[in-house]
Design a protein around this motif. Structure first.
Motif, PDB file in Angstrom:
ATOM      1  N   GLY A 240      -3.487  -7.343 -23.950  1.00  0.00           N
ATOM      2  CA  GLY A 240      -4.468  -6.620 -23.150  1.00  0.00           C
ATOM      3  C   GLY A 240      -4.905  -5.335 -23.813  1.00  0.00           C
ATOM      4  N   SER A 241      -3.956  -4.581 -24.356  1.00  0.00           N
ATOM      5  CA  SER A 241      -4.312  -3.341 -25.039  1.00  0.00           C
ATOM      6  C   SER A 241      -5.060  -3.615 -26.336  1.00  0.00           C
ATOM      7  N   THR A 242      -4.754  -4.731 -26.994  1.00  0.00           N
ATOM      8  CA  THR A 242      -5.514  -5.110 -28.183  1.00  0.00           C
ATOM      9  C   THR A 242      -6.970  -5.373 -27.833  1.00  0.00           C
ATOM     10  N   ALA A 243      -7.213  -5.979 -26.664  1.00  0.00           N
ATOM     11  CA  ALA A 243      -8.588  -6.193 -26.211  1.00  0.00           C
ATOM     12  C   ALA A 243      -9.301  -4.862 -26.011  1.00  0.00           C
ATOM     13  N   VAL A 244      -8.605  -3.878 -25.437  1.00  0.00           N
ATOM     14  CA  VAL A 244      -9.191  -2.549 -25.254  1.00  0.00           C
ATOM     15  C   VAL A 244      -9.515  -1.926 -26.610  1.00  0.00           C
ATOM     16  N   GLU A 245      -8.605  -2.030 -27.550  1.00  0.00           N
ATOM     17  CA  GLU A 245      -8.823  -1.468 -28.884  1.00  0.00           C
ATOM     18  C   GLU A 245      -9.987  -2.155 -29.590  1.00  0.00           C
ATOM     19  N   TYR A 246     -10.101  -3.474 -29.412  1.00  0.00           N
ATOM     20  CA  TYR A 246     -11.246  -4.182 -30.012  1.00  0.00           C
ATOM     21  C   TYR A 246     -12.560  -3.684 -29.408  1.00  0.00           C
ATOM     22  N   LEU A 247     -12.607  -3.586 -28.088  1.00  0.00           N
ATOM     23  CA  LEU A 247     -13.832  -3.131 -27.437  1.00  0.00           C
ATOM     24  C   LEU A 247     -14.179  -1.701 -27.832  1.00  0.00           C
ATOM     25  N   ILE A 261     -12.200  -3.777 -16.523  1.00  0.00           N
ATOM     26  CA  ILE A 261     -10.984  -4.165 -17.237  1.00  0.00           C
ATOM     27  C   ILE A 261      -9.789  -3.861 -16.342  1.00  0.00           C
ATOM     28  N   ALA A 262      -8.878  -4.827 -16.215  1.00  0.00           N
ATOM     29  CA  ALA A 262      -7.634  -4.623 -15.485  1.00  0.00           C
ATOM     30  C   ALA A 262      -6.472  -4.965 -16.410  1.00  0.00           C
ATOM     31  N   LEU A 263      -5.553  -4.040 -16.573  1.00  0.00           N
ATOM     32  CA  LEU A 263      -4.423  -4.229 -17.477  1.00  0.00           C
ATOM     33  C   LEU A 263      -3.106  -4.228 -16.710  1.00  0.00           C
ATOM     34  N   ILE A 264      -2.179  -5.056 -17.185  1.00  0.00           N
ATOM     35  CA  ILE A 264      -0.820  -5.062 -16.667  1.00  0.00           C
ATOM     36  C   ILE A 264       0.094  -4.519 -17.753  1.00  0.00           C
ATOM     37  N   ALA A 265       0.825  -3.461 -17.456  1.00  0.00           N
ATOM     38  CA  ALA A 265       1.752  -2.848 -18.424  1.00  0.00           C
ATOM     39  C   ALA A 265       1.095  -2.616 -19.779  1.00  0.00           C
ATOM     40  N   PRO A 266      -0.003  -1.870 -19.843  1.00  0.00           N
ATOM     41  CA  PRO A 266      -0.697  -1.650 -21.126  1.00  0.00           C
ATOM     42  C   PRO A 266       0.171  -0.895 -22.124  1.00  0.00           C
ATOM     43  N   GLN A 267      -0.148  -1.101 -23.405  1.00  0.00           N
ATOM     44  CA  GLN A 267       0.650  -0.506 -24.478  1.00  0.00           C
ATOM     45  C   GLN A 267      -0.148   0.462 -25.353  1.00  0.00           C
ATOM     46  N   HIS A 268      -1.417   0.675 -25.037  1.00  0.00           N
ATOM     47  CA  HIS A 268      -2.220   1.597 -25.832  1.00  0.00           C
ATOM     48  C   HIS A 268      -2.035   3.027 -25.325  1.00  0.00           C
ATOM     49  N   LYS A 269      -2.554   3.964 -26.073  1.00  0.00           N
ATOM     50  CA  LYS A 269      -2.613   5.371 -25.672  1.00  0.00           C
ATOM     51  C   LYS A 269      -4.056   5.834 -25.858  1.00  0.00           C
ATOM     52  N   VAL A 309      -2.285   9.272 -20.094  1.00  0.00           N
ATOM     53  CA  VAL A 309      -1.757   8.427 -21.173  1.00  0.00           C
ATOM     54  C   VAL A 309      -2.686   7.260 -21.460  1.00  0.00           C
ATOM     55  N   PHE A 310      -3.152   6.588 -20.411  1.00  0.00           N
ATOM     56  CA  PHE A 310      -3.892   5.340 -20.584  1.00  0.00           C
ATOM     57  C   PHE A 310      -5.394   5.472 -20.389  1.00  0.00           C
ATOM     58  N   GLY A 311      -5.845   6.605 -19.883  1.00  0.00           N
ATOM     59  CA  GLY A 311      -7.282   6.838 -19.767  1.00  0.00           C
ATOM     60  C   GLY A 311      -7.916   6.262 -18.528  1.00  0.00           C
ATOM     61  N   CYS A 312      -7.109   5.840 -17.542  1.00  0.00           N
ATOM     62  CA  CYS A 312      -7.667   5.245 -16.336  1.00  0.00           C
ATOM     63  C   CYS A 312      -6.706   5.463 -15.180  1.00  0.00           C
ATOM     64  N   ASN A 313      -7.167   5.138 -13.985  1.00  0.00           N
ATOM     65  CA  ASN A 313      -6.291   5.214 -12.826  1.00  0.00           C
ATOM     66  C   ASN A 313      -5.192   4.162 -12.934  1.00  0.00           C
ATOM     67  N   CYS A 314      -3.990   4.519 -12.509  1.00  0.00           N
ATOM     68  CA  CYS A 314      -2.833   3.630 -12.613  1.00  0.00           C
ATOM     69  C   CYS A 314      -2.270   3.347 -11.221  1.00  0.00           C
ATOM     70  N   PHE A 315      -1.793   2.111 -11.031  1.00  0.00           N
ATOM     71  CA  PHE A 315      -1.341   1.670  -9.722  1.00  0.00           C
ATOM     72  C   PHE A 315      -0.032   0.904  -9.825  1.00  0.00           C
ATOM     73  N   ALA A 316       0.707   0.904  -8.727  1.00  0.00           N
ATOM     74  CA  ALA A 316       1.868   0.031  -8.612  1.00  0.00           C
ATOM     75  C   ALA A 316       1.385  -1.400  -8.450  1.00  0.00           C
ATOM     76  N   SER A 317       2.073  -2.310  -9.098  1.00  0.00           N
ATOM     77  CA  SER A 317       1.664  -3.716  -9.087  1.00  0.00           C
ATOM     78  C   SER A 317       2.198  -4.482  -7.887  1.00  0.00           C
ATOM     79  N   GLY A 318       3.138  -3.888  -7.162  1.00  0.00           N
ATOM     80  CA  GLY A 318       3.798  -4.625  -6.096  1.00  0.00           C
ATOM     81  C   GLY A 318       5.072  -5.297  -6.556  1.00  0.00           C
ATOM     82  N   GLU A 319       5.377  -5.208  -7.865  1.00  0.00           N
ATOM     83  CA  GLU A 319       6.602  -5.760  -8.438  1.00  0.00           C
ATOM     84  C   GLU A 319       7.512  -4.616  -8.855  1.00  0.00           C
ATOM     85  N   SER A 320       8.750  -4.667  -8.424  1.00  0.00           N
ATOM     86  CA  SER A 320       9.647  -3.549  -8.671  1.00  0.00           C
ATOM     87  C   SER A 320      10.666  -3.807  -9.778  1.00  0.00           C
TER      88      SER A 320
END
Length: 368
Positions: A240-247, A261-269, A309-320
């Motif tokens: 997912g973060s690679t897609a962001v970097e490509y774009l 774009i919706a990311l789960i546990a992104p790895q970019h900065k 860190v990620f440049g966007c709003n961040c949310f809890a996924s509902g998974e703990s």
């Protein structure tokens, strides 16, 4: 030194990838349970021999993947081979594409985890809560046949990329994951796994997940979609973060087509994106039309820290607990949000109020 002759070594275990023959069945709740004990679930340590355990699990997973693939086919998916135009007996990477994608005015592109085959979200959820729940079946069904954002537009098409099965197994004539590579048939039960030959076991343009993401954007989407079609991107961890970097590097090409774009546990900065020359327009898009979801003890859609860190709003996924479960818990929220973005091109995420800076930590107060 002493050694055993090859013909005296223990044979490599073989298990047919058939749930019935492996001792399992799918119950009325779509859960996988043992035939001998309908209340019992799969457990890994069935044998003291680790090779037996791994091959048995691989056979179970293969059987379940076939069930998932059959159900996705029933929903209208077909397999597309990459590179585009490759024949069945040539080296290729399979992806899943909804059949009528060429007629759609909107397409959801899903980049899954590096260690999950296309169509599989979470083995934990799949075995415990149901095959459809833990796979892409419920997700695809809701996206393609659920409520649509406006009456004037059709439901979206879907492309399920494959950043997982990137090794070509010549003996079986198919692409496999790095995990399955270790479970391929060997000369004996104690033989070493095959070595990967980058020439023979890699596929042109899809040698790793970064190349695969690029190939999807540069070859698959332009050739399979309408030129005017809009795109939603769902990305999990590194792909997912690679897609962001490509774009970020090709925003001039995609700026008029990507809705959100919706990311789960992104790895970019986001600071890295800035350092490598991401345009102000792209960073503004991330701020207003991208979301990130994380494993968190908070309930689904609770605002958490991470914007700096990620440049966007961040949310809890509902998974703990488990990252692989996060997409299962949050995809309904993601689809609803995509529908809102599509129905209202002027909609923008409002930055959270308060001090930020942690990677998905505490709860924040939102301003709307």
């Amino acid at each position: 030194m002493f050694r055993r002759r090859p013909n005296t070594l223990p044979p490599d275990p073989v298990f047919e990838p058939n749930l019935d023959k492996l001792g399992f069945f799918v119950n009325e709740h779509d859960q996988i349970r043992m035939i001998k004990n309908p209340e019992a679930k799969y457990t890994f340590g069935m044998n003291k021999n680790e090779r037996v355990n791994h091959l048995y699990r691989q056979a179970c997973n293969t059987a379940i993947r076939k069930i998932v693939r059959d159900r996705l086919t029933t929903l209208g998916f077909e397999t597309v081979r990459l590179p585009l135009g490759a024949s069945a007996d040539e080296k290729h990477i399979p992806i899943l594409v909804s059949k009528d994608i060429a007629s759609k005015d909107r397409v959801i592109v899903l980049f899954g985890e590096r260690h999950q085959e296309p169509g599989i979200f979470s083995w934990r959820v799949l075995g415990e809560e149901g095959i459809n729940v833990g796979s892409a079946v419920d997700f695809a069904s809701a996206a393609m046949f659920g409520p649509i954002p406006t009456l004037a537009h059709f439901a979206p098409g879907i492309v399920v990329a494959n950043p997982c099965q990137l090794l070509w197994y010549r003996g079986g004539g198919r692409a496999v994951s790095s995990d399955e590579w270790l479970n391929l048939p060997r000369a004996s039960g104690v033989s070493e796994p095959f070595k990967v030959d980058d020439l023979k076991n890699r596929v042109l343009g899809n040698g790793n997940y970064e190349e695969h993401v690029r190939y999807v954007f540069e070859e698959v989407l332009p050739q399979l979609m309408r030129k005017e079609a809009k795109i939603d991107v769902v990305g999990i961890e590194y792909p997912g973060s690679t897609a962001v970097e490509y774009l970020a590097n090709h925003w001039d090409t995609w700026s008029t087509r990507v809705i959100g774009i919706a990311l789960i546990a992104p790895q970019h900065k986001v600071q890295d994106l800035k350092a490598y020359g991401a345009s102000r327009e792209f960073l503004d898009f991330l701020s207003k039309r991208m979301r990130a979801y994380f494993v968190s003890p908070e309930k689904l859609e609770t605002a958490i820290t991470g914007r700096e860190v990620f440049g966007c709003n961040c949310f809890a996924s509902g998974e703990s607990l488990y990252q692989e479960n996060a997409i299962v818990r949050s995809w309904r929220s993601i689809l609803d949000w995509f529908n809102r973005l599509y129905a209202d091109p002027e909609f923008q995420e409002v930055p959270f109020a308060g001090v930020d800076g942690a990677e998905g930590g505490g709860e924040l107060q939102i301003t709307w």
